[in-house]
Design a protein around this motif. Sequence first.
Motif, PDB file in Angstrom:
ATOM      1  N   GLN A 417     -80.631  38.331 -13.716  1.00  0.00           N
ATOM      2  CA  GLN A 417     -81.289  39.354 -14.525  1.00  0.00           C
ATOM      3  C   GLN A 417     -80.393  39.892 -15.637  1.00  0.00           C
ATOM      4  O   GLN A 417     -80.816  40.745 -16.414  1.00  0.00           O
ATOM      5  CB  GLN A 417     -81.725  40.522 -13.626  1.00  0.00           C
ATOM      6  N   VAL A 418     -79.140  39.406 -15.715  1.00  0.00           N
ATOM      7  CA  VAL A 418     -78.170  39.882 -16.710  1.00  0.00           C
ATOM      8  C   VAL A 418     -77.753  38.715 -17.595  1.00  0.00           C
ATOM      9  O   VAL A 418     -77.368  37.651 -17.086  1.00  0.00           O
ATOM     10  CB  VAL A 418     -76.942  40.506 -16.027  1.00  0.00           C
ATOM     11  N   PRO A 419     -77.816  38.867 -18.937  1.00  0.00           N
ATOM     12  CA  PRO A 419     -77.485  37.751 -19.847  1.00  0.00           C
ATOM     13  C   PRO A 419     -76.039  37.284 -19.691  1.00  0.00           C
ATOM     14  O   PRO A 419     -75.153  38.041 -19.290  1.00  0.00           O
ATOM     15  CB  PRO A 419     -77.713  38.353 -21.243  1.00  0.00           C
ATOM     16  N   ARG A 420     -75.809  36.032 -20.038  1.00  0.00           N
ATOM     17  CA  ARG A 420     -74.492  35.435 -20.017  1.00  0.00           C
ATOM     18  C   ARG A 420     -73.970  35.237 -21.450  1.00  0.00           C
ATOM     19  O   ARG A 420     -74.677  35.465 -22.408  1.00  0.00           O
ATOM     20  CB  ARG A 420     -74.529  34.075 -19.314  1.00  0.00           C
ATOM     21  N   LEU A 421     -72.728  34.786 -21.555  1.00  0.00           N
ATOM     22  CA  LEU A 421     -72.122  34.412 -22.824  1.00  0.00           C
ATOM     23  C   LEU A 421     -71.944  32.893 -22.859  1.00  0.00           C
ATOM     24  O   LEU A 421     -71.842  32.246 -21.813  1.00  0.00           O
ATOM     25  CB  LEU A 421     -70.753  35.067 -23.000  1.00  0.00           C
ATOM     26  N   THR A 422     -71.868  32.329 -24.072  1.00  0.00           N
ATOM     27  CA  THR A 422     -71.557  30.916 -24.215  1.00  0.00           C
ATOM     28  C   THR A 422     -70.052  30.735 -24.151  1.00  0.00           C
ATOM     29  O   THR A 422     -69.297  31.473 -24.788  1.00  0.00           O
ATOM     30  CB  THR A 422     -72.094  30.370 -25.543  1.00  0.00           C
ATOM     31  N   ALA A 423     -69.596  29.770 -23.374  1.00  0.00           N
ATOM     32  CA  ALA A 423     -68.169  29.541 -23.188  1.00  0.00           C
ATOM     33  C   ALA A 423     -67.522  29.076 -24.487  1.00  0.00           C
ATOM     34  O   ALA A 423     -68.132  28.392 -25.304  1.00  0.00           O
ATOM     35  CB  ALA A 423     -67.949  28.513 -22.086  1.00  0.00           C
ATOM     36  N   THR A 424     -66.241  29.464 -24.668  1.00  0.00           N
ATOM     37  CA  THR A 424     -65.524  29.098 -25.886  1.00  0.00           C
ATOM     38  C   THR A 424     -64.968  27.684 -25.821  1.00  0.00           C
ATOM     39  O   THR A 424     -64.734  27.053 -26.836  1.00  0.00           O
ATOM     40  CB  THR A 424     -64.372  30.084 -26.131  1.00  0.00           C
ATOM     41  N   SER A 425     -64.718  27.182 -24.617  1.00  0.00           N
ATOM     42  CA  SER A 425     -64.180  25.834 -24.479  1.00  0.00           C
ATOM     43  C   SER A 425     -65.295  24.845 -24.159  1.00  0.00           C
ATOM     44  O   SER A 425     -66.355  25.225 -23.687  1.00  0.00           O
ATOM     45  CB  SER A 425     -63.125  25.796 -23.372  1.00  0.00           C
TER      46      SER A 425
END
Length: 492
Positions: A417-425
Amino acid sequence: MKKYLYLSILSAFLFTGCSSEFTDQPFVEPEIPAGGFEDLLISEIATFINTDNTDKTRNNYVELYNGTGKAINLSDYAIGYQASSDESTLAEWTFTNTENYLQLSGNLDQGKAFVIGSNAANLTTVKSNITWGTSSTANADASKPLQLSGNSAIALLKKDAAGTHTLNGAKYKIIDVFGSPKVARIIAASNSSRNNFIWSIAGESGETRNNTFYRKKSIKKPNADWALSKGTTIVNSEWIVSAPRSWDYSNVGLFTVADDPTGPTVPTNPFQELLISELATAVNTDPNGGAKRNHYVELYNGTDNSIDLSNYAIGYQATTDEATLSEWSFTDSNNYLLLTGSLAKEKAYVIASNTADPSIVKSDKTWGTTSEANADASKPLQLSGNSAIALLKKDAAGTHTLNGEKYKIIDVFGSPQVPRLTATSTTARTKFYWSIAGESGETRNNTFWRKKTVTKPNTDWSVSKGTTALDSEWNISPDRAWDYSNIGSYSN
């Protein structure tokens, strides 16, 4: 006196090394002298998703208090109302609909309160100065003022030539709020045909849709920042919360908050339930850990008694991308593990991935796929920083059915239910993760330890993960610096 307000808090402190101590201190509201307030503010409010069995109605109201030391001209103020549409959609305050604001009138003397009652409230119970909004209690009208169901926001506005809101031709600015359409909500713990989401307040992530809320007397000025006002703990919140469905109308219009000497005693041991205490994520293999992905979850019993683990289960849910939100779901029996046995007090229980090195991860139970293929990265117990873990407990009113029995979620690490971030690597495995404790870099290759100040489970991942190292419930190892030295011992 207000009932159900007997609170205890834990002293806040920083950790040194691997040891810490717990100290229980009673919370005492400081006395505020008359005239110590900067402006009018919201002092009390009641939310209702259910009717009060005492008089079979929803007694919604908002109380304002003048502690400035002088009379206030209420015609300079207005009350605004804004319903939220779901748990995650954020919006600006808007009062283009005249039904959603109420311009006040008259004077309010120093040391006095002004109560705005719902037209659906029992006015014998709620002694109000004015009533406002719909008189309907139908579910179809649950988003109309003054139906406060735990998801509808109230704003106190004041006339200001530089204000950004126009009400009946006059400019206003928001000076105080209870709730905000700009702050995300969470899914309510129980089902209801009325709006099923709420704001967590004072660290309470369960039902806050059937409560009385009192502004702490130490709060002497309005606050338009709901994220700060609601707080993340009983210490930093500006609000005291009644027990669920224990509405207290005895001081409506009086603005008095005091400890109740007949209230419940505070347990000596702050731990009252099983919780998730440690966890490791690994999108890469550990060259110092048997060249394996050593995923595991540790549970800790800090209570005074042994715990029957057959009342608990672990749930696993992979997320599909960085932004799509979804409900928890355990319809696939492969995605939950029913626990067995008992756990002695002050002991930990470790559930390890079947891919972990058993000589490194000393576990009580193994679970999940034995494959380390990228195609299986979303199966339990592959924790790659984007898969959520839930601790569930048997509950007849629970919303999740596991093997024919009802359970409710009591603690989480991660949440669909909580958004994620796109990984930098770049990696062939799933490329997104949750930021934790303000860390927005890689948190897919770490050990996470629950802070020892955290003594109860928390279903609100937004609150638990935090936004800084200070307000997070978790300590984090450096990237790819997994630490297995304290698995099963709950020492941080």
